[in-house]
Write a protein that holds these residues in place. Structure first.
Motif, PDB file in Angstrom:
ATOM      1  N   HIS A  85       0.828  -1.204   0.000  1.00 55.88           N
ATOM      2  CA  HIS A  85       0.000   0.000   0.000  1.00 55.88           C
ATOM      3  C   HIS A  85       0.867   1.261   0.000  1.00 55.88           C
ATOM      4  O   HIS A  85       0.558   2.230  -0.684  1.00 55.88           O
ATOM      5  N   GLY A  86       1.924   1.265   0.769  1.00 55.98           N
ATOM      6  CA  GLY A  86       2.808   2.429   0.808  1.00 55.98           C
ATOM      7  C   GLY A  86       3.617   2.581  -0.469  1.00 55.98           C
ATOM      8  O   GLY A  86       3.819   3.696  -0.967  1.00 55.98           O
ATOM      9  N   PHE A  87       4.079   1.478  -1.004  1.00 57.91           N
ATOM     10  CA  PHE A  87       4.934   1.506  -2.193  1.00 57.91           C
ATOM     11  C   PHE A  87       4.182   2.047  -3.404  1.00 57.91           C
ATOM     12  O   PHE A  87       4.749   2.795  -4.205  1.00 57.91           O
ATOM     13  N   THR A  88       2.918   1.709  -3.539  1.00 58.56           N
ATOM     14  CA  THR A  88       2.150   2.199  -4.689  1.00 58.56           C
ATOM     15  C   THR A  88       1.873   3.691  -4.580  1.00 58.56           C
ATOM     16  O   THR A  88       1.692   4.357  -5.598  1.00 58.56           O
ATOM     17  N   ARG A  89       1.865   4.232  -3.369  1.00 61.54           N
ATOM     18  CA  ARG A  89       1.603   5.654  -3.196  1.00 61.54           C
ATOM     19  C   ARG A  89       2.859   6.511  -3.374  1.00 61.54           C
ATOM     20  O   ARG A  89       2.754   7.703  -3.656  1.00 61.54           O
ATOM     21  N   ILE A  90       4.028   5.954  -3.212  1.00 58.98           N
ATOM     22  CA  ILE A  90       5.265   6.724  -3.308  1.00 58.98           C
ATOM     23  C   ILE A  90       5.438   7.305  -4.701  1.00 58.98           C
ATOM     24  O   ILE A  90       5.849   8.464  -4.840  1.00 58.98           O
ATOM     25  N   PHE A  91       5.118   6.552  -5.725  1.00 59.65           N
ATOM     26  CA  PHE A  91       5.355   7.011  -7.090  1.00 59.65           C
ATOM     27  C   PHE A  91       4.218   7.875  -7.631  1.00 59.65           C
ATOM     28  O   PHE A  91       4.315   8.388  -8.738  1.00 59.65           O
ATOM     29  N   ASN A  92       3.156   8.023  -6.854  1.00 63.05           N
ATOM     30  CA  ASN A  92       2.037   8.843  -7.292  1.00 63.05           C
ATOM     31  C   ASN A  92       1.638   9.799  -6.168  1.00 63.05           C
ATOM     32  O   ASN A  92       0.474   9.882  -5.789  1.00 63.05           O
ATOM     33  N   ILE A  93       2.600  10.544  -5.638  1.00 63.92           N
ATOM     34  CA  ILE A  93       2.343  11.434  -4.504  1.00 63.92           C
ATOM     35  C   ILE A  93       1.333  12.520  -4.861  1.00 63.92           C
ATOM     36  O   ILE A  93       0.402  12.757  -4.083  1.00 63.92           O
ATOM     37  N   PRO A  94       1.441  13.217  -6.010  1.00 66.04           N
ATOM     38  CA  PRO A  94       0.433  14.241  -6.308  1.00 66.04           C
ATOM     39  C   PRO A  94      -0.987  13.666  -6.403  1.00 66.04           C
ATOM     40  O   PRO A  94      -1.935  14.277  -5.905  1.00 66.04           O
ATOM     41  N   GLY A  95      -1.144  12.511  -7.002  1.00 66.89           N
ATOM     42  CA  GLY A  95      -2.455  11.885  -7.098  1.00 66.89           C
ATOM     43  C   GLY A  95      -2.967  11.449  -5.742  1.00 66.89           C
ATOM     44  O   GLY A  95      -4.154  11.575  -5.436  1.00 66.89           O
ATOM     45  N   THR A 102      -6.669  12.429  -1.280  1.00 70.50           N
ATOM     46  CA  THR A 102      -6.858  12.635   0.139  1.00 70.50           C
ATOM     47  C   THR A 102      -7.628  13.920   0.403  1.00 70.50           C
ATOM     48  O   THR A 102      -8.535  13.961   1.247  1.00 70.50           O
ATOM     49  N   VAL A 103      -7.313  14.977  -0.330  1.00 62.31           N
ATOM     50  CA  VAL A 103      -8.001  16.251  -0.154  1.00 62.31           C
ATOM     51  C   VAL A 103      -9.458  16.148  -0.603  1.00 62.31           C
ATOM     52  O   VAL A 103     -10.360  16.663   0.065  1.00 62.31           O
ATOM     53  N   ASN A 104      -9.701  15.461  -1.706  1.00 61.99           N
ATOM     54  CA  ASN A 104     -11.068  15.329  -2.210  1.00 61.99           C
ATOM     55  C   ASN A 104     -11.907  14.324  -1.432  1.00 61.99           C
ATOM     56  O   ASN A 104     -13.114  14.302  -1.553  1.00 61.99           O
TER      57      ASN A 104
END
Length: 52
Positions: free
Chosen positions: A33-43, A48-50
């Protein structure tokens, strides 16, 4: 009258192996879960904001 009871006996070594496997599986899940988010930080930040 004789009773025929089957008891499940757990050995300490078996419990330790099961606990180790559970911890490994949970760790792999967190890593994925963490690894997939590292390469797509802006997304990730945008989602998270939306709130999606």
């Amino acid at each position: 009258m004789t009773e025929n009871r089957n008891y499940i006996s757990l050995k300490l070594k078996d419990v330790a192996i099961a606990y180790l496997l559970l911890r490994i599986l949970i760790g792999v899940n967190y890593f994925n879960h963490g690894f997939t988010r590292i390469f797509n930080i802006p997304g990730f930040v945008e989602d998270t904001v939306n709130g999606t």
